[in-house]
Design a protein around this motif. Structure first.
Motif, PDB file in Angstrom:
ATOM      1  N   ARG A   1      13.495  -6.251   1.312  1.00  0.00           N
ATOM      2  CA  ARG A   1      14.202  -5.153   1.999  1.00  0.00           C
ATOM      3  C   ARG A   1      13.890  -3.813   1.343  1.00  0.00           C
ATOM      4  O   ARG A   1      13.698  -2.796   2.026  1.00  0.00           O
ATOM      5  N   ARG A   2      13.812  -3.785   0.010  1.00  0.00           N
ATOM      6  CA  ARG A   2      13.489  -2.544  -0.703  1.00  0.00           C
ATOM      7  C   ARG A   2      12.090  -2.057  -0.308  1.00  0.00           C
ATOM      8  O   ARG A   2      11.889  -0.870  -0.005  1.00  0.00           O
ATOM      9  N   HIS A   3      11.136  -2.974  -0.261  1.00  0.00           N
ATOM     10  CA  HIS A   3       9.770  -2.598   0.146  1.00  0.00           C
ATOM     11  C   HIS A   3       9.746  -2.130   1.598  1.00  0.00           C
ATOM     12  O   HIS A   3       9.014  -1.193   1.927  1.00  0.00           O
ATOM     13  N   LEU A   4      10.530  -2.768   2.440  1.00  0.00           N
ATOM     14  CA  LEU A   4      10.607  -2.358   3.844  1.00  0.00           C
ATOM     15  C   LEU A   4      11.046  -0.899   3.946  1.00  0.00           C
ATOM     16  O   LEU A   4      10.443  -0.109   4.681  1.00  0.00           O
ATOM     17  N   GLU A   5      12.052  -0.520   3.195  1.00  0.00           N
ATOM     18  CA  GLU A   5      12.530   0.873   3.222  1.00  0.00           C
ATOM     19  C   GLU A   5      11.479   1.834   2.664  1.00  0.00           C
ATOM     20  O   GLU A   5      11.294   2.936   3.188  1.00  0.00           O
ATOM     21  N   LEU A   6      10.802   1.418   1.604  1.00  0.00           N
ATOM     22  CA  LEU A   6       9.742   2.274   1.030  1.00  0.00           C
ATOM     23  C   LEU A   6       8.631   2.505   2.048  1.00  0.00           C
ATOM     24  O   LEU A   6       8.148   3.633   2.215  1.00  0.00           O
ATOM     25  N   HIS A   7       8.220   1.454   2.742  1.00  0.00           N
ATOM     26  CA  HIS A   7       7.151   1.598   3.738  1.00  0.00           C
ATOM     27  C   HIS A   7       7.623   2.384   4.957  1.00  0.00           C
ATOM     28  O   HIS A   7       6.838   3.143   5.532  1.00  0.00           O
ATOM     29  N   ARG A   8       8.884   2.251   5.330  1.00  0.00           N
ATOM     30  CA  ARG A   8       9.415   3.093   6.417  1.00  0.00           C
ATOM     31  C   ARG A   8       9.333   4.566   6.035  1.00  0.00           C
ATOM     32  O   ARG A   8       8.964   5.413   6.848  1.00  0.00           O
TER      33      ARG A   8
ATOM     34  N   GLN B   1       7.270   5.947   3.842  1.00  0.00           N
ATOM     35  CA  GLN B   1       5.864   6.367   3.788  1.00  0.00           C
ATOM     36  C   GLN B   1       5.318   6.601   5.192  1.00  0.00           C
ATOM     37  O   GLN B   1       4.621   7.577   5.443  1.00  0.00           O
ATOM     38  N   LEU B   2       5.648   5.712   6.127  1.00  0.00           N
ATOM     39  CA  LEU B   2       5.204   5.883   7.509  1.00  0.00           C
ATOM     40  C   LEU B   2       5.772   7.179   8.099  1.00  0.00           C
ATOM     41  O   LEU B   2       5.049   7.940   8.752  1.00  0.00           O
ATOM     42  N   ALA B   3       7.039   7.451   7.861  1.00  0.00           N
ATOM     43  CA  ALA B   3       7.650   8.692   8.370  1.00  0.00           C
ATOM     44  C   ALA B   3       6.945   9.912   7.799  1.00  0.00           C
ATOM     45  O   ALA B   3       6.711  10.896   8.510  1.00  0.00           O
ATOM     46  N   MET B   4       6.573   9.840   6.520  1.00  0.00           N
ATOM     47  CA  MET B   4       5.870  10.965   5.903  1.00  0.00           C
ATOM     48  C   MET B   4       4.498  11.157   6.550  1.00  0.00           C
ATOM     49  O   MET B   4       4.104  12.283   6.870  1.00  0.00           O
TER      50      MET B   4
ATOM     51  N   PHE C   1       1.380  -2.173   9.548  1.00  0.00           N
ATOM     52  CA  PHE C   1       1.162  -3.573   9.188  1.00  0.00           C
ATOM     53  C   PHE C   1       2.238  -4.053   8.222  1.00  0.00           C
ATOM     54  O   PHE C   1       2.838  -5.110   8.412  1.00  0.00           O
ATOM     55  N   TRP C   2       2.478  -3.274   7.146  1.00  0.00           N
ATOM     56  CA  TRP C   2       3.469  -3.706   6.142  1.00  0.00           C
ATOM     57  C   TRP C   2       4.859  -3.845   6.749  1.00  0.00           C
ATOM     58  O   TRP C   2       5.603  -4.771   6.418  1.00  0.00           O
ATOM     59  N   LEU C   3       5.230  -2.936   7.647  1.00  0.00           N
ATOM     60  CA  LEU C   3       6.546  -3.043   8.284  1.00  0.00           C
ATOM     61  C   LEU C   3       6.653  -4.341   9.088  1.00  0.00           C
ATOM     62  O   LEU C   3       7.650  -5.062   8.979  1.00  0.00           O
ATOM     63  N   ARG C   4       5.625  -4.640   9.872  1.00  0.00           N
ATOM     64  CA  ARG C   4       5.654  -5.884  10.670  1.00  0.00           C
ATOM     65  C   ARG C   4       5.702  -7.104   9.746  1.00  0.00           C
ATOM     66  O   ARG C   4       6.469  -8.033   9.978  1.00  0.00           O
ATOM     67  N   TRP C   5       4.875  -7.109   8.704  1.00  0.00           N
ATOM     68  CA  TRP C   5       4.814  -8.252   7.802  1.00  0.00           C
ATOM     69  C   TRP C   5       6.129  -8.432   7.042  1.00  0.00           C
ATOM     70  O   TRP C   5       6.614  -9.550   6.898  1.00  0.00           O
ATOM     71  N   LEU C   6       6.703  -7.340   6.564  1.00  0.00           N
ATOM     72  CA  LEU C   6       7.969  -7.439   5.827  1.00  0.00           C
ATOM     73  C   LEU C   6       9.105  -7.922   6.724  1.00  0.00           C
ATOM     74  O   LEU C   6       9.955  -8.710   6.289  1.00  0.00           O
TER      75      LEU C   6
ATOM     76  N   LEU D   1      -1.846   0.951   8.068  1.00  0.00           N
ATOM     77  CA  LEU D   1      -1.445   0.092   6.945  1.00  0.00           C
ATOM     78  C   LEU D   1       0.073   0.020   6.823  1.00  0.00           C
ATOM     79  O   LEU D   1       0.634  -1.061   6.604  1.00  0.00           O
ATOM     80  N   GLU D   2       0.737   1.149   6.957  1.00  0.00           N
ATOM     81  CA  GLU D   2       2.200   1.141   6.868  1.00  0.00           C
ATOM     82  C   GLU D   2       2.807   0.348   8.021  1.00  0.00           C
ATOM     83  O   GLU D   2       3.776  -0.392   7.825  1.00  0.00           O
TER      84      GLU D   2
END
Length: 194
Positions: A116-123, A125-128, A162-167, A159-160
């Motif tokens: 969940r922490r990684h999911l928020e970090l990638h969200r 990064q994607l927003a940025m 992808f990470w959101l879908r995978w997480l 990439l971001e």
């Protein structure tokens, strides 16, 4: 190693001091090729020693004044040679993927929280990245340089995504294991008489 080529690219875009390069790495190039302040300064010295860059003429470094660098023709030729070359993809070395694999052996306790922490970090990064695209690439900016920069940004967005879908998939698969406090030890080792 690509750090020298990242620095040559940044200096061809705009002659800069080491401090300015560090700031630019933090805001753009560092999203896909990170480097510390020390690594950048060390590499500037190597590039200058190799005759690929030089301090701008007339710039005598004095206390409080930064030396700015520009790329020499040999540096441009090296960067063009590197761009035209080939390189195999790097193998993935991601600690999170290894943690998920290890959880299959030792159990998933605590893993869902980290996912969940990684999911928020990638969200974030994607927003940025999406904000950068909206700000820096409005409709009509279509020069070759802009198209290639946007292409790199779209790589980051992909990439971001992808990470959101995978997480999200991982969180569906990983059981929520509650932290259970360890039972107090019993016996002589814990100071309890037998």
């Amino acid at each position: 190693m690509s750090l020298p080529h990242a620095i040559l690219t940044a200096l061809l875009e705009k002659p800069s001091s080491g401090l300015e390069l560090t700031r630019r790495f933090d805001k753009s190039i560092g999203y896909f090729w990170s480097a510390t302040h020390q690594q950048i300064y060390r590499e500037l010295g190597r590039l200058e020693e190799a005759g690929l860059i030089r301090a701008l003429p007339g710039q005598v470094p004095v206390r409080g004044r930064r030396k700015e660098y520009e790329v020499l023709p040999e540096g441009s030729a090296e960067l063009a040679r590197w761009v035209a070359g080939s390189q195999d993809p790097k193998p993935i070395r991601d600690p999170l993927l290894l943690r998920v694999r290890a959880a299959g052996v030792v159990g998933a306790q605590g893993l869902a929280g980290e996912l969940r922490r990684h999911l928020e970090l990638h969200r974030g990064q994607l927003a940025m990245y999406e904000a950068i695209e909206a700000k820096d690439f409005p409709p009509g900016r279509d020069s070759e340089e802009d198209r290639l920069r946007r292409l790199v940004l779209h790589g980051g967005i992909g990439l971001e995504t992808f990470w959101l879908r995978w997480l999200e998939e991982a969180l569906d698969e990983v059981p929520e294991v509650l932290e259970v406090p360890a039972a107090p030890e019993r016996g002589p080792a814990a100071g309890v008489p037998e």
